[in-house]
Enzyme design. Structure first.
Site: not given
Ligand code: 0RA
Length: 639
Positions: A428, A501, A505, A503
């Protein structure tokens, strides 16, 4: 005479015991292995017996408890397993059921065994594979109990109490044997929830109450509407074109239960069940349903003048876009393709299902013209889109042949061309992509950075997806083609690793990628090529040494083992891959010696479909909620 009747262990019993020994020696033959899947099948096998009692009309409540020690109790309010002495064998019927292979349902009493666990070997196999097993039967005003260890009775069947005559039922508690199921295996709440939900849907009127004492969670499943509710549930986030069509009919002793509803979605969600077993590879019931749908819709469209003489008929594919349907049959003698019971083979079921659906769905279309028109309209759009997609695909294929398989510019390929040891990291963002490029072992690791969010694949059609640049790069890097043209032989890497990640997103991108692979490159998942990288959550530095923790528990453990007060700990929480330098990224997440990879499996297409739909379907609020509440757990997502 003593209570324990040792004289009963004569020649015939030795045979019985040999049977149980065989189960313990070769569990694979009886429950399909000793892995987590087989472990869950123990529970299904036991619950299936109660479901049978419900299907026979004698039980409407089933309780399942997982206790803190991972023993499981399954309790029902059926008639109770018979406890009377078997006239020939001279042992209680209950004991025969618990110790004889294939004894399920063959000991008198009405009703045939329909549900049947994975291999239909009955309770005895579960008993043999349990460290201990305790059965309690409430019947005839008495409470009976018998205990077993690894399949052997460790005492006689005893009466341990009284109850009212109309309180009947069976309660079974067992603890799987860690000598057989090795390696820290344990039940997964979500997996069991999924199965119990399915069981409740296809067994109308039964209430399944499930309690997981390990996590203090519980759920109750009860569906007044049976599979009609199932279809409503699957379509709950979609815009539907008409009310659910439902038919249940018995033909020649076989019950055929079908529910159908179209929505404006582009995908197909059709699930088939035979005797409550999810037949993931379909079979004759599914073929019958599909043939009937195509035929009925074409007939209706012609009769209503919606298809002209010059138009060709809708293909099967045209009639399946946006279709949500369940076909569930109950058969006294189901034939499955293999031991694993995932494909139904009885030929007569195809004929019967086709007849029942032709008749009922044909009548539904005639009686509900608004539904008929909306469905035909949907099929027309689908046929046109398919045509456009075919042309677009042909173009892409011709173009890529011309461009002689140029690899995307963003791909940092590895030097090895041997697809048996190479890996592709899908990373990403460009910055993490940069670190991964520097940190990798370029001999066998390739990096493809993806910028931004790739297309939302659930809502887009194949032709649009092919036009998306991020997806194009991914497809040409993999070398397999896509959809109907997918060919695993072209695969350029052994492992495809999604690295995002930890998180919100990151989890969104990961889910988007998983959707894409699930819908268009399924064999890649089935053959075990898809993985999720596990970057560490924490870096703990202490006296010039560095430790990485991948879970909260690990972090606690490391801090404890270092013996330093928590406020003195030099702790860094990684929010993104970008916070690691190339060397750290290699060490923690990419080095095969140290890293942990989660292999993505298709445990259950229905569950995957559900999650993807919820995350990416047109309805936005449920998606938000899911991502927010699950953002932390999602890193362990293994569909
Ligand atoms: C066959 C006959 C009868 C009960 C059962 C099976 C039965 C088995 C299980 C396994 C779990 N729960 C169950 N509940 C019932 C009784 C026949 C009769 O009473 O006439």
């Amino acid at each position: 005479m003593t209570q324990r009747d040792t004289s009963s262990y004569d020649a015939k019993d030795i045979q019985v015991l040999e049977g149980l020994e065989a189960v313990r020696r070769r569990p694979g033959m009886y429950v399909g292995g000793t892995d987590i899947k087989a472990l869950h099948h123990l529970v299904y096998e036991v619950v299936d017996n109660s479901i049978d009692e419900a299907l026979a009309g004698f039980c409407d409540r089933i309780e399942v408890w997982i206790h803190p020690d991972s023993s499981v109790t399954v309790s029902d309010n059926g008639r109770g397993i018979p406890v009377d002495i078997h006239p020939q064998k001279k042992v209680p019927a209950l004991q025969l059921v618990m110790t004889t292979l294939h004894a399920g349902g063959k000991f008198g009493g009405g009703g045939y065994k329909v549900s049947g666990g994975l291999h239909g070997v009955g309770l005895s196999a579960v008993n043999a594979l349990s460290e201990w097993f305790e059965v309690e039967v409430r019947r005839g005003g008495k409470i009976h109990r018998q205990r077993y260890a690894r399949g052997y009775p460790i005492g006689p069947l005893e009466v341990i109490g009284k109850t009212s005559r109309d309180d009947t039922g069976t309660t079974q508690t067992f603890k799987f044997d860690t000598e057989i199921f090795k390696g820290d295996l344990d039940y997964r709440y979500e997996t069991l929830v999924q199965r119990f939900r399915e069981m409740a849907f296809v067994t109308r009127g039964v209430k399944i109450h499930f309690v997981d004492e390990r996590h203090d969670k519980e759920m109750t499943f009860y569906f007044e509407g049976g599979i009609k509710s199932f279809v409503r549930y699957l379509n709950r986030n979609r815009k539907v074109l008409h009310p659910v069509m439902h038919v249940e009919k018995e033909v020649d002793g076989i019950t055929i239960d079908v529910a159908i509803q179209y929505s404006d979605s582009y995908s197909e969600s059709v699930y088939s069940f035979a005797n409550t077993i999810n037949t993931v590879d379909g079979g004759t019931h599914l073929t019958g349903l599909r043939m009937a749908l195509t035929r009925t819709i074409n007939d209706y469209a012609r009769r209503a003048g919606l298809l002209k003489d010059s138009d060709s008929n809708f293909s099967g594919d045209d009639t399946r876009e946006g279709l949500t349907a369940i076909v569930s049959i109950k058969h006294p003698d189901p034939q499955f393709e293999s031991q694993t019971k995932v494909k139904l083979m009885n030929p007569e079921v195809q004929t019967y299902t086709q007849q029942v659906v032709n008749e009922a769905f044909g009548a539904f279309l005639e009686e509900t013209p608004s539904a008929g028109k909306a469905i035909v309209q949907k099929c027309l759009t689908s046929a046109r889109a398919r045509d456009a997609a075919r042309k677009a695909r042909d173009l892409v294929i011709r173009k890529s042949a011309l461009e002689s398989l140029t690899l995307p510019g963003k791909l940092a390929d590895c030097s090895s061309r041997d697809p048996n040891n190479t890996e592709l990291y899908i990373v990403e963002g460009d910055s993490a992509g940069g670190s991964a490029k520097q940190g990798r072992d370029r001999h066998f690791q390739a990096i493809l950075p993806l910028r931004g969010k790739i297309l939302n694949t659930e809502r887009a059609r194949l032709d649009k997806i092919l036009a998306n640049n991020e997806v194009k790069a991914l497809i040409s890097a993999l070398g397999t083609g896509i959809g109907e043209n997918f060919n695993l032989e072209g695969l350029r890497y052994k492992r495809i690793i999604i690295m995002t990640d930890a998180d919100v997103d990151g989890s969104h991108i990961r889910t988007l990628l998983l959707t894409f692979f699930f819908r268009y490159m399924q064999p890649l998942i089935e053959e075990g090529h898809l993985y999720i990288a596990q970057p560490p959550l924490y870096r703990i530095a202490h006296q010039k040494k560095v430790y990485y923790a991948y879970t909260e528990a690990q972090k606690e453990e490391i801090i404890r083992s270092l013996g330093i007060p928590p406020e003195k700990v030099n702790l860094q929480r990684y929010k993104g891959l970008g916070e690691m330098n190339p060397h750290q990224l290699w060490e923690t997440t990419m080095d095969p010696e140290n890293r942990t990879l989660l292999q993505v499996t298709i445990e259950d297409a229905a569950e995957a479909d559900r999650t993807f739909d919820m995350l990416m379907g047109a309805a936005v609020p449920p998606r938000r909620r899911f991502i927010q509440t699950h953002a932390k757990e999602v890193r362990n997502l293994d569909i």
